[in-house]
Structure formats: structure tokens, C-alpha cells
Design a protein around this motif. Structure first.
Motif, short mmCIF file in Angstrom:
data_model
loop_
_atom_site.label_atom_id
_atom_site.label_comp_id
_atom_site.label_asym_id
_atom_site.label_seq_id
_atom_site.Cartn_x
_atom_site.Cartn_y
_atom_site.Cartn_z
N ARG A 180 -2.36 0.18 -5.70
CA ARG A 180 -2.13 -1.26 -5.79
C ARG A 180 -2.80 -1.83 -7.04
N ALA A 181 -2.60 -3.12 -7.26
CA ALA A 181 -3.23 -3.79 -8.39
C ALA A 181 -4.53 -4.45 -7.94
N PHE A 182 -5.48 -4.54 -8.85
CA PHE A 182 -6.74 -5.24 -8.61
C PHE A 182 -7.02 -6.19 -9.77
N VAL A 228 -3.81 -1.59 -12.43
CA VAL A 228 -3.20 -0.88 -11.32
C VAL A 228 -3.89 0.46 -11.18
#
Lengths: 407, 421
Positions: free
Chosen positions: A263-265, A273
């Protein structure tokens, strides 16, 4: 003039908007001589968001390297011109509703009677059969019907309506590639056997192929989870649940197991990502974060950690461990991004009317049949006179065509 | 199955979806596609698997192929791989370049054994630059290409959420690789020459965004160029992600003519992209709201924008009063492009999809009958026959080796050494 594996191949293109024009461009990039037929007022994509008369950026990025002739196809004289042009053509690329080509006498039966080994690559929205065959359709309608829209589950916050996938027109652009692939495959077959044929493609068929296993059904694999979840949703819909409620239900079922390491942060200066796929890669992410493996799954903790440093700091560590990762870029910064520059993917071209522009080069790079840099898109009807002249029409006849509004 | 590629042998080495999808397209067209898998199998075999080494994801990407299991790192696979490589017309190479070099499967090595081979290389980030050779997958491609940011799905705190309905990079690259195969074969058929054809998933995703990636100073002047400046400035001062958002101009304010709507019992999409179609849409909606067709259209005028947003609300409310079927009947009558919003799990029984043979039944050797998506192009000379399911892991190892001239003794020795399975 042109070079590339399709040198010498001639294509007559009846097209508008995105998919078929894009296919013609891909083929032109590979050396084909593509003659695009437009109505005298221009196809609709020229007229959408014009920045100069009859010129739009979307048109210019989907029609480079072609020649352009205008013809009023409803007129018998225009149809006669098409039939004369056909003698010299290898491929017809066409996107119309299934009932339209016969009206213009450019359907496969008519054209293959004139040229037996013609390759006729046909695009419709929903296919040539079935209750919706005659319905007009754009990418958005196909997103809805194909399951892409519900599968994506984007919902407007203000009124609960679905939203289209908007980072590109997914069914349209990939169908451009599909049509180009259908063309080269049929050309290969003709090269081997001498036979032409009709190839049918549709936006809907492409959209289903983009989803693959999501659409696939298999009783043994589906009975435990997919089928019961589907039945619950159908029952809730019958009980009067709204669309957003149904989407919520589906997302909770199918995406409950979202991977915290895929996922993206947010970071201190942007977003990145992390896309670890194996246990090994997940352990490496833990190493980079200096986290105990028991913390895997504690997403708030991960979010709090990632935001403490810059994207570049994290990437350096993740890249070193060979974890799949990426900064989150914006499309507008990509044409000058170093990775794009280092690969020399942008090519400069000069448009007859609107000047210099930079576009992405052809999709494929060939070691032997290498490609030349493509020319820009043609202004409306630029080549009409030259093409008609080559068919033997005199200047007076061409002028008469223009006066009658046929060209 | 007889098809355009009957008699063509394709060797497929990859551990992602793009190469597998391309291989399947070629198998659908009659090619003999030999998938070379590691001893443990293609990693996609174990994504949500429901039997040993069998998952829907794998099965939907590998029908009609042969599977042979080879440990490329074992001491002596080269005799086998050299023979396989020499026998192929096409190689679909999805392994990273450092691996292909390590195993003598790079283009130069293969070319020395097979002069006329069509070799299609799939890179993620291209062959040059600091990102070349780095590991990636669809999510990484979404982020790097700009699609993730521009898709605009976000968590509450602004973190981008991935695009989940399709793996755009891998699927579209599959189409592209299939085109590279046919184009390479066409060129070989015309000239006798094979060649290296290079593809990149990143370049592909950038190309699919068209005008959002290309630079056109005249056209870009009002919106895109200022946006580029803004991003550059934000990058320079290390601004947090949220500052990048909400800066894109909202050019779609009050546009009711190309968007989906909630209905009484579900959702429907209506799309009218030209003036004549928008006139039909107005008739269907019983509305005189002009939006872009208004002679006084002015996105800079706050009063006009407010008026449009109010009008859009009225249209949105209207849609809630009828069912999807009622709206579809109206749109059909008026000739407005539209479509109901269907769920992926309902498609295989949708008449339009059934009538066009867009879903087909495939037989899998161990798992039985399954419904899959049909090939994306229907060739007039080759009506779709019965397609075979994906191969169980290593099913064809012995057959292939036998065909290459290995004796049963040699084959079992290689198996004992763990070089094949």
C-alpha cells in the motif's frame, strides 16, 4: 519515409475519439502508412477542448504520424472514393456502431467483395450481438457494464454516486492496443497464407480481459467465499440497500485482507508505495523500519513510522533490500523525470499548425526494424487534395467535391 | 487448437502477470507455449490457491500452455535450456536482466544459439537509468507512473489508495507483448530476420495516459504548465503530500453529462460527449440545463459555477426517483449512451456477455470445468474452439525433454539432481 516492421503496409482508418485512433497511431509508429478519414467538420475528439481551431491535445496525442482526408461518407461520391482507395489498402480499421458501416457501404461484406484479402479490424462498444449491440457506448458506459466501476468502488462523497476510473480511460486506451495487436496478428496470417479476414473487438471484451480472474468462475474455488458473498449482496439489493451500501459490503468482503505491506504511506515530504509480495520481502520491510515481525499488521504504527522521514530516505533503504517500492509521482512531472530522460522515451515533433511538442515514443523498440521518430498529427483534411489527385481526380473535380460539402 | 500460430513454439519465462497473459493470448491463437516454471512453480499459483499449486489467478492467465519445471540455478540445466532455446520461434522474457545474464538467457546468448528468434523483453523501468532492474509490480508501476496520484482514491488522511479493479500495468503490457510477438513474427516472415523487441511496463503506463504526460507548450499554458511549476516548487521545499492535493483545477464542476449516478435501486452511467448527444440527454432528463452548451458558459465566474452546481444537484436528485431499468429504457429510447453499473460477480450471466461469447467454458485437468473470459479479439477465419485449462505444475516436463532428444535415463538423472521436476 517511414521505417519499421510495418513499412509498406497501408491502413485506412475510420475512427473517432480514443480507441481506434490510438490503434492507428501505434501502427503508424511502427511504419504503416495510415490514412485517417474524417468528416469535413472534423471528428469529435478534435472539437473537444480545442486549444487552436480544430486542434486538441488529446487528438494530437492519438493521431500522430497519419495522413488525413475528409469525406462525407453518407454521399455516394464519397463512398466511391473509398472504394477506389481500397485497391491500394491492406487494412481497414473501423469503429462504428454495427449498423452504420453498411449504410456507408464500408461494411466488411462490401469491402471484401472489392478486395478479397482485406484485413478488416472492427471495433464496437458492446459487441455485434446481444440486446445492447446497437447501443452507443463510451469508456464510461463500458466501465459500468463490465464491472470495472463497481469493482473499483469509487464513490462521490457528496451524493453517493459511483465515480469512473479517471487516471486514464482504461477500456478505451487498452482497446487501442488490442486493435493494433489484432491488426499485426492478422497481417502475419495474411503473410503466411494470403488470406485476409475480419477481426472483431469490442470495448466490453477488452474490459473483461482486463479483469480476468475477477470475472472467472469456478465452483470449487468459489463456493466457500465468492458465491456466498455475491448472494448476500444480491439479497441486500433486493431488500432495498443503496449502491454505496452494496459497494461497502463488497469491499468489506473482498478487500478485508488488505496487505499492510502492499500500500501507499505518507512520508515527511510526500508519499511512497511499499509493495512487498513475499514473506521474505515483508521481513526486509520490518528490518528497514527496525520493527519486530509481530508488529506486521499494526497499520497505525507503520503509518506513524513512515511519516517521520522523507520519501528519499525510505527509498534508499528499501531499494537496498530489493523491496518493490516507488515514490508517488504526479503525471505532470513525468515527462522530465530522470528515469524517463535516461531512457530517452520522450520525442520531439513539430506540428504543422501548433508548433513543437514532446510525446512518448513508440511502445516497442526493435533491434532490427528500428523506428524513426514519428511526425505529429495532421491538420484536418491536410492530405485530401493529394490523395484525391493520386486517384486521378482533377483539380476541378476536387473543387466540385468541396463545394458540395463532400470533402 | 488450430489457429494463426499453429506450428509456432513460444518459450515463456516470467514470474508476473504481463508475460503470462501475453503467453496465454498466443496459446489461444494456437501457439505451442512452453511455460518454464521454477521447481516451486510460478508464484501466482499460490495466490489464494484452492488446491496445491492451483489458483484462479494462475488459471486465468495460463490456459492452453505446457508447463515444465526447471531449476535455472542448478548445476546442469544449461544442456536442457540450450536445446529448448534453440527450438523456439519466440521467447517471452519476463525475468529481470540480471537473471537472464546469470542463466545465459539474455538476448545475445540466445541469439548465438538461435539466430532467427523473436525475443520480447519485458522491463519494468526500462533498460537505462537508476531504476532499471529494480524489482516492481503493478502497485509500484501505478505509483511511479503518476496514475495512483491522479486516480484520486484516498484514505481519510489523504494517503493514496491503490487501483484495485484491474492491474493496468500488467494487463496492458500483456496486450503489448502479444502485439510484439505478432509484429516480430510478421517481420521474420517478410524478411527472414528475428530480433530483440523491448517493452517497458512504465513506458506503457505513461503512454496510456497520453496527453497528461506529453508536453505541448501552447495547449499546456492555461492549466498544465502552472501545475508543473507548482509541483516543482512543492518538491523543492519538501512539502507534505496533502499540499499537492486539491490544487488541480476542477474543470468538471456541475458537469452532469458524463458521469455515473445513483438510482432508486442501484447505479447507472450516462455519457454524452457531443452537443447532439447532450441535447438528447436533456430530453431524456427533461431538463434545460445547458452547462458547456450555455452561451454564457464561464468557469471563471463564481455565480455561473454556483448556478451549475445547483443544477447538477437537481439532476442527481432526479436519478434517485427511477430504477436503473427505467432509466435505461429512457436512454435507449432517446439514443443516449448509457450503461447500468454491474458487479463483476454478476457478469457471466449478463445476456450481452453471453450472447457475444465473451465468457467461455474451459476444462482444467485436475480442477474441472470453469468459466473464463474469452480472448479479446475474434478472428473471422478461426472461430473459437474448445480451449484447454492451465497445466498442472510440471505436467509436460518429460514430454518436452523427450521431444528435445533426452533419454529417460538422462531425464531421471536430472530429476534426481533437482534440476527439473
Amino acid at each position: 519515409m517511414a521505417s519499421g516492421p510495418l513499412t509498406g503496409i497501408k491502413i485506412l482508418e475510420f475512427s473517432q475519439v480514443i480507441a481506434a485512433p490510438y490503434a492507428g497511431q501505434i501502427l503508424a509508429d511502427m511504419g504503416a502508412d495510415v490514412l485517417k478519414v474524417e468528416p469535413p467538420e472534423g471528428e469529435s475528439w478534435r472539437l473537444q477542448a480545442q486549444f487552436a481551431p480544430l486542434e486538441s491535445k488529446t487528438y494530437q496525442t492519438l493521431n500522430r504520424g497519419k495522413r488525413c482526408i475528409t469525406l462525407r461518407l453518407s454521399e455516394p461520391e464519397a463512398q466511391q472514393v473509398v472504394h477506389q482507395l481500397l485497391a491500394d489498402m491492406d487494412v481497414v480499421l473501423i469503429n462504428y456502431r454495427p449498423d452504420v458501416p453498411a449504410r456507408f457501404k464500408i461494411d466488411y461484406e462490401t469491402l471484401s467483395a472489392i478486395k478479397a484479402d482485406l484485413i478488416y479490424v472492427d471495433l464496437t462498444a458492446f459487441g455485434r450481438k446481444g440486446p445492447w449491440a446497437m447501443r452507443p457506448g463510451y469508456d464510461g458506459a463500458v466501465q459500468a457494464v463490465s464491472g470495472l466501476m463497481a469493482g473499483e468502488g469509487k464513490i462521490r462523497s457528496d451524493d453517493g454516486s459511483p465515480m469512473t476510473i479517471s487516471s486514464t480511460a482504461p477500456a478505451d486506451v487498452t482497446t487501442g492496443m488490442v486493435l493494433a495487436d489484432a491488426t499485426t496478428t492478422a497481417l502475419y496470417h495474411r503473410q503466411q497464407t494470403g488470406q485476409g479476414q475480419m477481426v472483431q473487438c469490442s470495448l466490453l471484451a477488452t474490459a473483461l480481459n482486463l479483469q480476468g480472474s475477477v470475472v472467472m468462475e469456478h465452483p470449487e474455488a468459489d463456493h466457500a467465499f465468492r458465491n456466498p458473498q455475491r448472494d448476500i449482496r444480491i439479497k441486500r439489493a433486493e431488500e432495498g440497500a443503496t449502491y454505496p451500501e452494496l459497494i461497502q459490503l463488497r469491499e468489506a468482503a473482498f478487500q478485508a485482507t488488505t496487505d499492510p505491506f502492499y500500500r501507499a504511506f505518507l512520508t515527511r515530504n510526500g508519499a511512497l508505495v511499499v509493495a512487498a509480495e513475499s514473506d521474505q520481502q515483508r521481513r526486509w520491510v520490518c528490518d528497514v523500519l527496525d520493527l519486530d515481525e509481530s508488529m506486521i499488521g499494526d497499520e497505525p504504527r507503520l503509518e506513524a513510522l513512515f511519516v517521520t522521514r522523507t520519501t528519499e530516505e525510505w527509498l534508499e533503504k528499501l531499494v537496498q533490500k530489493r523491496v518493490p517500492c516507488s515514490p508517488v509521482h504526479f503525471p505532470e512531472e513525468m515527462s522530465r523525470h530522470r528515469q524517463v530522460v535516461d531512457n530517452q522515451w520522450m520525442v520531439e515533433m513539430e506540428h504543422d499548425l501548433t508548433g513543437t511538442q514532446r510525446q512518448l515514443e513508440a511502445h516497442l523498440r526493435f533491434s532490427v526494424s528500428s523506428l524513426e521518430s514519428p511526425p505529429a498529427s495532421p491538420p484536418l483534411g491536410r492530405d485530401t487534395g493529394q490523395v484525391l489527385g493520386s486517384l486521378g481526380f482533377s483539380d476541378d473535380e476536387i473543387r466540385a467535391f468541396a463545394e458540395k460539402g463532400i470533402i | 487448437m488450430a489457429g494463426i500460430y499453429t506450428g509456432i513454439r513460444i518459450l515463456e519465462l516470467c514470474n508476473d502477470m504481463a508475460g503470462s497473459f501475453a503467453g496465454q493470448i498466443c496459446a489461444d491463437r494456437g501457439a505451442e507455449v512452453i511455460k518454464v516454471e521454477p521447481i516451486g512453480g510460478d508464484p501466482l499459483r499460490s495466490v489464494d490457491s484452492y488446491q496445491d499449486n492451483e489458483s484462479k489467478l494462475f488459471q486465468s492467465l495460463n490456459r492452453g500452455k505446457k508447463s515444465i519445471c526447471v531449476d535455472l540455478a542448478a548445476s546442469d540445466p544449461s544442456a536442457l535450456m540450450n536445446k529448448l532455446v534453440a527450438s523456439a520461434d519466440v521467447i517471452i522474457m519476463g525475468l529481470q536482466r540480471d537473471q537472464t545474464t546469470l542463466y545465459n538467457l539474455d538476448y545475445e546468448s540466445v541469439h548465438s544459439l538461435n539466430e532467427n528468434v523473436v525475443y520480447v523483453a519485458i522491463d519494468y523501468f526500462g533498460s537505462q537509468g537508476e531504476w532499471a532492474g529494480r524489482p516492481a509490480n503493478d502497485l509500484v508501476m501505478q505509483a511511479f507512473s503518476g496514475m495512483l496520484a491522479s486516480e484520486g482514491k484516498r484514505r481519510d488522511n489523504g494517503t493514496p489508495r491503490m487501483i484495485v479493479s484491474l492491474r493496468m500495468a500488467e494487463r496492458s503490457t500483456g496486450f503489448l507483448v502479444a502485439m510484439a510477438v505478432s509484429t516480430g513474427l510478421l517481420h521474420r516472415s517478410r524478411s527472414g530476420q528475428g530480433q530483440l523487441i523491448e517493452t517497458s511496463q512504465l513506458k506503457n503506463l505513461l503512454a496510456l495516459q497520453g496527453g497528461r504526460i506529453s508536453d505541448n507548450p501552447v495547449a499546456d499554458e492555461p492549466v498544465r504548465s502552472p501545475r508543473q511549476e507548482q509541483i516543482r516548487a512543492l518538491r523543492q521545499r519538501n512539502a507534505p503530500f496533502r499540499e499537492y492535493l486539491g490544487t488541480a483545477a476542477n474543470v468538471l464542476f456541475g458537469n452532469v453529462f458524463y458521469r455515473p449516478y445513483q438510482t432508486k435501486d442501484g447505479a447507472v452511467f450516462m455519457g454524452a460527449l457531443s452537443r447532439p448527444l447532450r441535447d438528447k440527454a436533456r430530453k431524456a432528463l427533461d431538463s434545460d440545463y445547458l452547462h458547456r452548451d450555455d452561451p454564457n458558459y464561464d468557469p471563471e465566474n463564481p455565480e455561473f459555477v454556483a448556478y451549475c452546481i445547483e443544477q447538477a444537484k437537481i439532476v442527481v436528485a432526479k436519478f434517485r426517483h427511477k430504477t436503473t431499468a427505467e432509466w435505461m429504457a429512457i436512454f435507449e429510447r432517446e439514443g443516449v449512451p448509457a450503461g447500468p453499473v454491474l458487479f463483476p460477480e454478476d457478469l457471466s450471466t449478463t445476456p450481452q456477455i453471453v450472447d457475444n461469447d465473451y465468457v467461455i467454458t474451459v476444462d482444467h485437468e485436475t480442477a474441472g470445468q470453469q468459466t473464463q473470459v474469452a480472448p479479446h479479439a475474434q478472428f473471422g477465419l478461426f472461430p473459437l474452439g474448445q480451449l484447454q485449462g492451465s497445466p498442472p505444475l510440471g505436467r509436460d516436463t518429460d514430454d518436452c525433454l523427450h521431444g528435445l532428444g533426452f533419454t529417460a535415463g538422462e531425464t531421471s538423472r536430472m530429476r534426481r539432481q533437482g534440476a527439473i521436476r
